[in-house]
Design a protein around this motif. Structure first.
Motif, mmCIF file in Angstrom:
data_model
loop_
_atom_site.group_PDB
_atom_site.id
_atom_site.type_symbol
_atom_site.label_atom_id
_atom_site.label_comp_id
_atom_site.label_asym_id
_atom_site.label_seq_id
_atom_site.Cartn_x
_atom_site.Cartn_y
_atom_site.Cartn_z
ATOM 1 N N ASN A 308 35.299 41.956 34.164
ATOM 2 C CA ASN A 308 35.609 40.650 34.754
ATOM 3 C C ASN A 308 36.691 39.988 33.908
ATOM 4 N N PRO A 309 37.311 38.912 34.398
ATOM 5 C CA PRO A 309 38.431 38.306 33.662
ATOM 6 C C PRO A 309 38.069 37.840 32.260
ATOM 7 N N ASP A 339 35.953 40.647 40.465
ATOM 8 C CA ASP A 339 37.238 39.946 40.593
ATOM 9 C C ASP A 339 38.325 40.881 40.070
ATOM 10 N N GLY A 342 41.808 39.147 39.220
ATOM 11 C CA GLY A 342 41.693 38.321 38.019
ATOM 12 C C GLY A 342 41.575 39.151 36.760
ATOM 13 N N THR A 343 40.838 40.257 36.843
ATOM 14 C CA THR A 343 40.686 41.145 35.688
ATOM 15 C C THR A 343 42.007 41.812 35.343
ATOM 16 N N GLU A 345 44.969 40.732 36.014
ATOM 17 C CA GLU A 345 45.911 39.736 35.515
ATOM 18 C C GLU A 345 45.739 39.515 34.014
ATOM 19 N N GLN A 346 44.500 39.570 33.542
ATOM 20 C CA GLN A 346 44.262 39.427 32.101
ATOM 21 C C GLN A 346 44.728 40.659 31.332
ATOM 22 N N VAL A 377 50.013 41.040 40.690
ATOM 23 C CA VAL A 377 50.034 40.375 39.380
ATOM 24 C C VAL A 377 51.006 41.012 38.394
#
Length: 425
Positions: A308-309, A339, A342-343, A345-346, A377
């Motif tokens: 997860n993020p 997600d 979102g993950t 993107e990190q 992303v």
């Protein structure tokens, strides 16, 4: 209850019992304490004189359990630990005196629960949780260390009141069950706290609204940044300041440092003395498969179950601190209910090359789905896609060996992804 399946015999193997557990309840996740509470009472589950530590949180639960277990064992205490999920085999879920419970141990526990439950339907996780309690009760322990599966308030583990409970972190995950805002998720996780018992919060940005609600219930948690603090002072050392102790030049552990500090604060609240020497020894020995697990070789690789993020952001920080500017070749497989965007993107700023893999099973995301999310992303070159994690891992390793820059191969995205690696080469 699914009446079309029959319970295995008491002499059946563990695999037969696990298949039965998977088919027993109509849904995989069914939060609530009434079913598990009834069967717990029929089994007369009671920790007795053993003290109970419960660990909840979005990320960091497994490493916090490992810190507590390692330090308490170094102090000479008899410990039992329950974690989930496992990575390689089901027996990993229960450790008794530091050793894995055996398959036969679980079969005996499952048979006892099957006999006691009558017509009460239990989920796979509830059945496993009661089995863990059954085994812990029969092992003459000083401390039970329990990892919450999902949330806290309605998780099966919470049918036992903890002497000291912890919330390690609060991130957005399991939104279908816990909600999509941090206040709601934090409140669910804080459901493991009890008035008059020890409570520790390792999340530095814990919602103030939930803290206020806890205080009205007579719960006074020890919060990082307030009642306890920690600081990394060098590459090899850190300090911890609690309510009663100030520890200098502690050895840097392999597992995440914030969770070590949370564990030390919990130990301050526990009614068992622990020496500084035991703390130092326990920190050095604490290690958990699949959590920042570094394997030196040709090439070097790192296994981490970040999915997860919140966990991905911590992983990126670890990569920068430990591996500097080394290129990162990421082998990624994820579940479709996480997600994904979102993950990714990190992870994006740290990754030089992507090796995306299909993850098998109904919940598994395809490499195509991962690539689609990645395209939203990143401006990097198109990633490479593979039908399975092992193929992606082999390809990343081959590319890393050919490079002159000593890339690190990173495997992450899910427990299921990390579990594929031991047989990859």
């Amino acid at each position: 209850m699914n009446s079309t399946v029959s319970a295995p015999s008491a002499t059946a193997g563990l695999d037969a019992w696990l298949c039965y557990l998977e088919a027993l309840h109509p849904t995989e996740i069914d939060l609530g304490l009434s079913r598990v509470q009834q069967v717990k009472e029929r089994l007369n589950i009671d920790p007795g004189k053993a003290q109970v530590l419960t660990v909840a949180g979005t990320n960091g639960k497994g490493s916090t359990v490992r810190y507590l277990e390692s330090i308490l064992r170094a102090a000479g205490y008899r410990t039992g630990a329950y974690i989930s999920p496992h990575i390689y085999r089901y027996e990993e879920r229960v450790r008794l005196h530091g050793a894995l419970a055996s398959a036969d141990d679980f079969v005996r526990a499952f048979a006892a629960i099957e006999q006691a439950r009558g017509d009460i339907s239990l989920t796979y996780f509830e059945f496993g949780t009661l089995a863990a309690f059954w085994l812990l009760q029969r092992s003459e322990l000083d401390v039970w260390i329990l990892e919450v599966g999902l949330g806290g308030r309605l998780d099966a583990v919470n049918c036992l009141a903890a002497d000291v409970a912890m919330v390690t972190s609060v991130g957005i995950d399991h939104i279908g069950f816990l909600g999509s805002d941090r206040n709601g998720i934090a409140a669910e996780k804080a459901g493991v706290f009890r008035a008059g018992k020890g409570a520790v919060i390792g999340e530095p940005d814990f919602p103030k609204q939930v803290l206020s609600e806890l205080q009205t219930k007579g719960i006074e948690p020890q919060c990082v940044g307030h009642q306890f603090n920690y600081q990394q002072t060098s590459a090899d050392h850190w300090t911890f300041t609690g309510r009663r102790s100030q520890l200098q030049a502690l050895p840097m552990p392999q597992l995440p440092l914030p969770n070590a500090a949370t564990a030390l604060m919990a130990l301050e609240l526990l009614n068992l003395p622990v020496t500084e020497q035991a703390i130092r020894e326990g920190l050095v020995k604490a290690a958990e498969p699949g959590r920042l697990q570094y394997v030196a070789g040709n090439p070097d690789y790192l296994l981490d179950v970040a999915h997860n993020p919140h966990a991905a952001a911590f992983l990126v920080e670890h990569l920068r601190n430990r591996f500097g500017s080394r290129p990162i070749y990421a082998v990624l497989g994820m579940l479709k209910d996480k997600d994904i965007a979102g993950t990714l993107e990190q992870l994006k700023p740290a990754v030089s090359a992507w090796y995306l893999a299909d993850l098998e099973g109904p919940r598994g995301a395809s490499a195509k789905e991962l690539a689609s999310a990645l395209g939203e992303v990143t401006n990097q070159q198109p990633p490479l896609s593979y039908p399975c994690v092992t193929d992606a891992f082999r390809s990343a390793c081959d590319a890393a060996r050919e490079s002159q820059q000593q890339p690190l191969v990173l495997v992450c995205g899910s427990f299921y992804t990390v579990a594929k690696i031991p047989n990859a080469e």
